[in-house]
Each structure stands twice: as structure tokens, then as C-alpha cells.
Design a protein around this motif. Structure first.
Motif, PDB file in Angstrom:
ATOM      1  N   GLY A 152       0.816  -1.209   0.000  1.00 16.20           N
ATOM      2  CA  GLY A 152       0.000   0.000   0.000  1.00 16.20           C
ATOM      3  C   GLY A 152       0.851   1.260   0.000  1.00 16.20           C
ATOM      4  O   GLY A 152       0.526   2.247  -0.692  1.00 16.20           O
ATOM      5  N   TYR A 153       1.951   1.217   0.757  1.00 17.70           N
ATOM      6  CA  TYR A 153       2.850   2.374   0.781  1.00 17.70           C
ATOM      7  C   TYR A 153       3.401   2.650  -0.614  1.00 17.70           C
ATOM      8  O   TYR A 153       3.411   3.804  -1.075  1.00 17.70           O
ATOM      9  N   PHE A 154       3.845   1.587  -1.308  1.00 19.88           N
ATOM     10  CA  PHE A 154       4.425   1.780  -2.638  1.00 19.88           C
ATOM     11  C   PHE A 154       3.372   2.182  -3.670  1.00 19.88           C
ATOM     12  O   PHE A 154       3.675   2.925  -4.604  1.00 19.88           O
ATOM     13  N   ARG A 155       2.152   1.696  -3.522  1.00 16.70           N
ATOM     14  CA  ARG A 155       1.101   2.127  -4.444  1.00 16.70           C
ATOM     15  C   ARG A 155       0.906   3.632  -4.343  1.00 16.70           C
ATOM     16  O   ARG A 155       0.756   4.335  -5.360  1.00 16.70           O
ATOM     17  N   ARG A 156       0.924   4.158  -3.125  1.00 11.18           N
ATOM     18  CA  ARG A 156       0.767   5.601  -2.942  1.00 11.18           C
ATOM     19  C   ARG A 156       1.966   6.356  -3.500  1.00 11.18           C
ATOM     20  O   ARG A 156       1.814   7.440  -4.084  1.00 11.18           O
ATOM     21  N   LEU A 157       3.160   5.783  -3.324  1.00  5.78           N
ATOM     22  CA  LEU A 157       4.365   6.437  -3.825  1.00  5.78           C
ATOM     23  C   LEU A 157       4.376   6.470  -5.351  1.00  5.78           C
ATOM     24  O   LEU A 157       4.734   7.486  -5.964  1.00  5.78           O
ATOM     25  N   VAL A 158       3.977   5.376  -5.991  1.00  6.84           N
ATOM     26  CA  VAL A 158       3.902   5.342  -7.458  1.00  6.84           C
ATOM     27  C   VAL A 158       2.919   6.386  -7.962  1.00  6.84           C
ATOM     28  O   VAL A 158       3.195   7.099  -8.946  1.00  6.84           O
ATOM     29  N   ALA A 159       1.785   6.508  -7.314  1.00  6.83           N
ATOM     30  CA  ALA A 159       0.797   7.503  -7.717  1.00  6.83           C
ATOM     31  C   ALA A 159       1.373   8.912  -7.588  1.00  6.83           C
ATOM     32  O   ALA A 159       1.151   9.779  -8.459  1.00  6.83           O
ATOM     33  N   ALA A 160       2.151   9.154  -6.531  1.00  3.00           N
ATOM     34  CA  ALA A 160       2.769  10.467  -6.342  1.00  3.00           C
ATOM     35  C   ALA A 160       3.803  10.746  -7.429  1.00  3.00           C
ATOM     36  O   ALA A 160       3.899  11.874  -7.937  1.00  3.00           O
ATOM     37  N   LYS A 161       4.569   9.717  -7.822  1.00  4.85           N
ATOM     38  CA  LYS A 161       5.564   9.895  -8.887  1.00  4.85           C
ATOM     39  C   LYS A 161       4.887  10.154 -10.228  1.00  4.85           C
ATOM     40  O   LYS A 161       5.398  10.923 -11.056  1.00  4.85           O
ATOM     41  N   LEU A 184       4.961   0.075 -17.864  1.00  8.91           N
ATOM     42  CA  LEU A 184       4.542  -0.714 -16.717  1.00  8.91           C
ATOM     43  C   LEU A 184       3.285  -0.119 -16.093  1.00  8.91           C
ATOM     44  O   LEU A 184       3.128   1.103 -16.002  1.00  8.91           O
ATOM     45  N   THR A 185       2.405  -0.993 -15.630  1.00 12.32           N
ATOM     46  CA  THR A 185       1.228  -0.541 -14.906  1.00 12.32           C
ATOM     47  C   THR A 185       1.626  -0.110 -13.497  1.00 12.32           C
ATOM     48  O   THR A 185       2.734  -0.410 -13.025  1.00 12.32           O
ATOM     49  N   ASP A 186       0.718   0.564 -12.820  1.00 11.33           N
ATOM     50  CA  ASP A 186       1.003   0.966 -11.443  1.00 11.33           C
ATOM     51  C   ASP A 186       1.233  -0.255 -10.557  1.00 11.33           C
ATOM     52  O   ASP A 186       2.062  -0.220  -9.639  1.00 11.33           O
TER      53      ASP A 186
END
Length: 403
Positions: free
Chosen positions: A196-205, A223-225
Motif C-alpha cells: 500500500g505504501y508503494f502504491r501511494r508512492l507510485v501515484a505520487a511519482k 509498466l502498470t502501477d
């Protein structure tokens, strides 16, 4: 010979009589040959190989698979309770070509020797800052928390674009995931938290890319999220857990071998040799790698049946007397070229050069700053990481005089 009725396979031994040596029963087994039947906790009967050449052969042979849904674990772990669980997208360590190749190709350009060697000045700065903080904290200090863990954690955070202030988001969860006694519920909670942490970080990037590897993958690939999340998670966990333990355990080994430490101090050019020899001698992937046969394969006159898992014992392969003279001796002057501490074949560690740079810088900086560095507790009080998939020392209390 096949592993089946009438064969009494051994269980993979875990107890160590010496903190730097593989378990004695495994060493005794290696003297009898390179391949042996092995019983797994889930009832599977597979194999363990203890020779360097056979380890390389299996790791390079595409008739053997790294897929998670095919392998059996040789130790008790919650992952072994549901081996058929689907692999999360992007987690390429447990994929075979061509899926593995697709992800690996996107990352290779970011992990070239030249590029990672170029990080040396920044890694040196990080190491010096850690030593400054350790000196301010005063002697004695825990080398793991003050030095060994922060260096690779901060480096991989900067490389990926992960805020170091968020380290509590991943350091504790990573430790939970590699602990052998972790329950399935604890493991899944840790995985979901990190995912979940990385999903949020990818969205921020994606919304605001920066000058970092994760942003480059977000903006420059297809690549997909979900895939980006899996790739980032693998790189973060692998990028700090292993190197942190090598720095701490390597320091302990050098303190335990004062003649070798003296040789390194007398000739700093030995540092490259020292890093390779410590990687060989310590082999922190204590349960090795697992590969599952996709078809019947003949190895050393033995038939490994389709579906059987072969455990490649990295510690024993790196102590193979056929490859290394006097392999149970730590010798910083030897050329340890050919060890399999980083694996072999298509899955050979992507970040191996980064680990080498971090270790070179860390050992040199530590012993230069604190020439009188020593253990602050009796050795028998050190808690070794026999309960973790990645071997090392939980804490390393050291004493030193201010520089």
C-alpha cells in the motif's frame, strides 16, 4: 538414483556451532558428494546441492524454474503455507524468462558498474555522516542501528526516490517478512502495508515525477502501477536488507580475525579483495536459492524429477574446497572470484555492484575513523540471525574512542 521410497532424506540443518560457518551436518554431507536428497517441511522430497560447479549449473539451466508457485521452501515460513498464491505483478525475482527478462531489461541500464561506481562520493558522505552521529551518541553503540542499516537504506531510498523519513514504513515490515517465525497473518499484514505504501508512492511519482529511478520507470516505460509497485518493493527490500547484514556481519568477522583486519589496515588496496572474500566466507543467504525442475534432469548421475525442488546451498558452494583453497579460512589476500554470493545466471543479483560499493566504503570508513573499534559485549551475548532468511547479527554493540 532418485529421491523416493526407501530414500531417507536429511532435513536442512540450521544450528551453527560457529557464527561464521555453515552447520556441521551440512559440511559433513558436502564431503560425501555434491547432491543429496532433502526433506522439506511440507513433505516434499527434493534435493540439496553443495558444490560450486553444480550450483552454477543449476542456476544457469533454464530447465529449472524460479517461480514461486512451483518451489518448495526448505524451512518453516508462512510463504510455504500457500505456494500456489499468485505472484504480485512486477515481483520479477520469482519469474522465469521471458517475463523476468522484460522487467530485468528495463532496470539493467540503471545498475551498470559505471553508474553505481559514480555513487561512491555520495555513499562516502552518507557513511561519514553516520559515523559522525555514532560518535556523538557515544561509546558503546549498536553498529547495526547506527551504521550498517542506515547506509544501504538511505542509498536505496535516494536511488529509488523513497523519502528516507519514511524508513519506518519499510524497515520493520521487511524484518517481519524475512523472519522465519512470522505467521501467515503477520506476513500478509506486513506485505499489504508495504504494498500500500508503494502504491501511494507510485501515484505520487506519476503526478509529480522526480530525478530518481522510480520516476524514470513511471515516465519511461509501459509498466502498470501494479507492476511498478512490485518492482519498487523488490528493489527496496533487496537493496537494504542484504547489504546491511553484510556490513554488520563483515565487521564482526574482521574484529574476530585481527590478523586480517591488520592486513587490511596495512594495505588499503586490499579492500576489493576483502569485500569478495567476506561475501564468499559469510554467505548470508543461509538457506540458499531454490529452483524447481520443469522436466526430468540428470545431475551428477542423479535423476531430478519434474516438479522436484533443488536447494542450492550458497554457503556450502562458497566453501567448496575444489574451488577455494582452505575455504574455511578467512583470507583477504585470496582472489575469491567465482563465488556465488550474488547467485548466477539470469537471476544473478541486479544490485551486486551497488552492494560492493557500499561495503567498500563502509568498511574503509569505519576502521579509518575508529582504529580501536572492538566488541562491547562478550561474543556469547551476540544474538545471531539464525531465525531470519538473511543471516547476520541482530545487534552489534561496539566500543570505540572518539576520533
Amino acid at each position: 538414483m532418485t529421491a523416493g521410497p526407501g530414500v531417507r532424506p536429511m532435513q536442512l540443518p540450521t544450528a551453527r556451532e560457529h557464527p561464521f560457518d555453515p552447520p556441521v551436518p551440512l559440511r559433513d554431507l558436502a564431503a560425501q558428494g555434491p547432491l543429496h536428497p532433502l526433506g522439506f517441511p511440507d513433505g516434499h522430497i527434493g534435493w540439496v546441492t553443495t558444490s560450486r560447479d553444480l550450483a552454477r549449473a543449476v542456476l544457469a539451466d533454464q530447465r529449472f524454474s524460479a517461480r514461486q508457485d512451483l518451489r518448495h521452501l526448505p524451512f518453516e515460513h508462512s510463504l510455504g503455507e500457500d505456494p500456489a498464491a499468485p505472484m504480485l505483478p512486477g515481483m520479477f525475482l520469482r519469474l522465469d524468462p521471458p517475463d523476468h527478462t522484460r522487467y530485468r531489461r528495463l532496470l539493467t541500464a540503471h545498475f551498470t558498474v559505471r553508474r553505481l561506481n559514480g555513487l561512491t562520493p555520495r555513499i562516502q558522505q552518507i557513511a561519514d555522516e553516520c559515523l559522525d552521529a555514532m560518535e556523538r551518541a557515544g561509546s558503546p553503540a549498536d553498529l547495526v542501528q547506527h551504521f550498517a542499516l542506515p547506509i544501504p537504506s538511505l542509498v536505496i531510498c535516494e536511488l529509488l526516490g523513497v523519502p528516507y523519513a519514511d524508513r519506518s514504513e519499510f524497515q520493520g515490515t521487511t524484518e517481519t517478512m524475512v523472519r522465519l517465525g512470522t505467521s501467515k497473518e503477520e506476513f500478509m499484514a506486513a506485505m499489504n502495508h508495504l504494498y500500500g505504501y508503494f502504491r501511494r508512492l507510485v501515484a505520487a511519482k506519476r503526478a509529480d515525477p522526480g530525478d530518481d529511478l522510480l520516476s524514470a520507470l513511471v515516465t519511461g516505460g509501459d509498466l502498470t502501477d501494479e507492476e511498478l509497485t512490485g518492482v519498487g518493493l523488490v528493489l527496496l527490500v533487496a537493496g537494504h536488507e542484504t547489504t546491511a547484514n553484510m556490513i554488520a556481519l563483515g565487521t564482526y568477522a574482521l574484529l574476530r580475525h585481527p590478523d586480517q583486519l591488520a592486513a587490511l589496515r596495512a594495505d588499503p588496496t586490499l579492500i576489493d579483495n576483502a569485500v569478495e572474500e567476506l561475501l564468499r566466507y559469510l554467505s548470508i543467504i543461509q538457506f540458499g536459492a531454490q529452483r524447481t525442475a520443469l522436466e526430468d534432469v540428470e545431475l551428477e548421475g542423479v535423476t531430478v524429477r519434474k516438479g522436484q525442488t533443488v536447494v542450492i546451498s550458497i554457503p556450502m558452494a562458497n566453501r567448496d574446497p575444489g574451488q577455494f583453497d582452505d575455504p574455511d579460512t578467512l583470507d583477504l589476500t585470496r582472489s575469491a572470484t567465482g563465488h556465488v554470493g550474488f547467485g548466477h545466471g539470469v537471476h544473478q543479483c541486479l544490485g551486486q555492484q551497488l552492494a560492493r560499493v557500499e561495503m567498500r566504503v563502509a568498511y574503509a570508513a569505519l576502521f579509518r575513523r575508529f582504529p580501536g573499534l572492538r566488541l562491547a559485549v562478550p561474543e556469547e551475548e551476540l544474538a545471531m540471525r539464525t531465525d531470519m532468511a538473511i543471516y547476520g547479527v541482530h545487534r552489534l554493540p561496539v566500543a570505540f574512542e572518539p576520533a
